[in-house]
Design an enzyme around this catalytic site. Structure first.
Site, mmCIF file in Angstrom:
data_model
loop_
_atom_site.group_PDB
_atom_site.id
_atom_site.type_symbol
_atom_site.label_atom_id
_atom_site.label_comp_id
_atom_site.label_asym_id
_atom_site.label_seq_id
_atom_site.Cartn_x
_atom_site.Cartn_y
_atom_site.Cartn_z
ATOM 1 N N ASP A 1 1.647 1.445 9.819
ATOM 2 C CA ASP A 1 1.893 2.179 8.572
ATOM 3 C C ASP A 1 2.234 3.636 8.908
ATOM 4 O OD1 ASP A 1 1.969 2.920 5.857
ATOM 5 O OD2 ASP A 1 0.411 1.501 5.329
ATOM 6 N N HIS A 29 5.686 4.090 9.851
ATOM 7 C CA HIS A 29 6.443 4.543 8.678
ATOM 8 C C HIS A 29 6.691 6.046 8.667
ATOM 9 C CE1 HIS A 29 5.126 0.663 6.352
ATOM 10 N NE2 HIS A 29 5.857 0.415 7.410
#
Ligand SMILES: *[C@@H]1O[C@H](CO)[C@@H](O)[C@H](O)[C@H]1NC(C)=O
Ligand SMILES: *[C@@H]1O[C@H](CO)[C@@H](O)[C@H](O)[C@H]1NC(C)=O
Ligand SMILES: *[C@@H]1O[C@H](CO)[C@@H](O)[C@H](O)[C@H]1NC(C)=O
Ligand SMILES: *[C@@H]1O[C@H](CO)[C@@H](O)[C@H](O)[C@H]1NC(C)=O
Length: 400
Positions: free
Chosen positions: A221, A244
């Site tokens: 993430d 991300h």
């Protein structure tokens, strides 16, 4: 005679002083093995660690909480202050989290709370054993999912440092910083597989004066995410990817949402990440302000969205009608992107989508050199509802 006795008193005072200074200088070791901890990967050492903490925290001088080399199984623990003296939490070995679902149904694996002058270091590992939790994580579909434990949480911690640590395979976020003041994180290596859910590297909220540097973050993430109330954040020499990217937000969803300001990201690299530098606010939101951010000297390699401002963030529509409007009421202003270069894996290298209701103000792009790594033409940029300026090189051609 009077002279002699006062001389004596001075001597005693000097001696007392000396004892006090040496007391202050030599730290006292609290070795978890002396409290029954066993590094056999089977024994649950939670109780032993808590007892060692109680003694270390009650000691009025410099405490060293010591975890020697070896692998220690550890359940969910909270190390709570305030403590009498200063605390060094030394992790030489590996801490291993539990794997039984009924035991990890909590939001924290290792927590530190209400502390000041804490140092967590030692070159050891936090092994969150996330592989047992990821298949159970349906948070992308179910908002009542979890909880899953964050590997290491700092809540209400001041003037503290975390350095030389490795965190692998967290079940949720690796490190969380909440309601903290003046913390630095450096020389940490964070890893989790690219497809592991919710494994943010470092998550910051409602905290001021936080520095993150000289670290490598490879995860599923966000590399680093800054939520509402993040102020005076300095991030440098960090390498991100996979994951991300670095994000500010999502902002605009909590009542009395605290402003975000004073964010500086410099000399960082993004390798194969989904996003690079991202600011996101909910499509429908309450009023908030995100301002004074600078992103400079940033290298991107094969990043899908190198520069992204998304004020229409709505991962699971519909996103409701917060604050009486379907567009974002978060004002984004004074944001500068300077010297950002490398490659984009999508054609739109720069995408700035601000709120119709509250256009972005004073956005600056300076010396941008992002090429599209793919066929079908050169990289492009896309802007809407933005007021700003462009200086120096602009590749792709600017849209400001
Ligand atoms: C941290 O600092 C804040 C204000 O700066 C203070 O209110 C709080 O008590 C401090 N916490 C600790 C644990 O020292
Ligand atoms: C921040 O914390 C460090 C200890 O980590 C301390 O030496 C320094 O004085 C603190 N700075 C401020 C402004 O409180
Ligand atoms: C920039 O970061 C790299 C590693 O990511 C480091 O080797 C280098 O020293 C940094 N440069 C400066 C000027 O801080
Ligand atoms: C371009 O994309 C390919 C395929 O994803 C990748 O292997 C390569 O490293 C990329 N090159 C650059 C310069 O980003």
């Amino acid at each position: 005679m009077a002279l002699k006795s006062s001389f004596g008193i001075v001597l005693v005072l000097i001696l007392l002083c000396f004892i006090d200074i040496t007391h202050g200088l030599s730290p006292k070791l609290f070795d978890v093995r002396n409290y029954g901890a066993i590094a056999d990967e089977k024994t649950d050492n939670t109780q032993a660690f808590l007892e060692a903490w109680d003694d270390a925290c009650a000691y009025g001088g410099r405490s060293r909480f010591y975890i020697p080399p070896g692998t220690f199984l550890l359940g969910s623990v909270s190390f709570v202050g305030p403590c009498e003296g200063t605390m060094a939490f030394l992790i030489r070995g590996t801490l291993k989290a539990g794997t039984q679902p009924h035991k990890f149904s909590t939001d924290t694996w290792i927590g530190f709370r209400y502390l000041s002058d804490l140092t967590v270091k030692g070159g050891g590992y936090l092994d969150g054993q996330g592989q047992v939790a990821w298949p159970l994580n349906d948070c992308s579909k179910n908002s009542h999912c979890g909880p899953f434990p964050v590997s290491m949480r700092f809540d209400f911690v001041n003037n503290s440092r975390i350095h030389h640590l490795r965190s692998i395979d967290s079940k949720n976020t690796h490190f969380s910083i909440f309601a903290c003041y003046n913390m630095s994180i450096s020389h940490v290596r964070i890893t989790a597989p690219e497809d592991s859910p919710n494994t943010d590297g470092v998550r910051i909220g409602v905290s001021t004066k936080i520095e993150i540097s000289r670290s490598v973050i490879r995860t599923g993430d966000d590399c680093i995410s800054m939520l509402s109330g993040s102020k005076d954040i300095d991030i440098y020499d960090v390498s991100c990817g996979p994951g991300h990217g670095i994000s500010v937000g999502s902002l605009g969803r909590s009542h009395g949402d605290e402003y975000v300001s004073g964010i500086r990201i410099r000399n960082c690299s993004f390798i194969g990440t989904d996003n690079g530098l991202r600011i996101k606010t909910w499509a429908s939101s309450l009023y908030s302000l995100a301002s004074n951010m600078i992103f400079e000297d940033i290298f991107m390699q094969n990043v899908r969205n190198p520069i992204l401002i998304d004020q229409q963030y709505c991962p699971f529509p519909p996103c409701g009608n917060w604050g009486g409007s379907s567009s974002s009421a978060v004002q984004i202003k004074n944001v500068k992107f300077r010297n950002v270069w490398g490659t984009s894996s999508s054609k739109i290298a720069i995408n700035i989508q601000c709120s119709r209701m509250m256009p972005c103000r004073n956005i600056e792009l300076e010396d941008i050199n992002l090429a599209y790594n793919g066929s079908g033409g050169a990289a492009t940029s896309l802007c809407s509802n933005v007021k700003g300026f462009a200086f120096g090189r602009q590749r792709p051609p600017g849209c400001l």
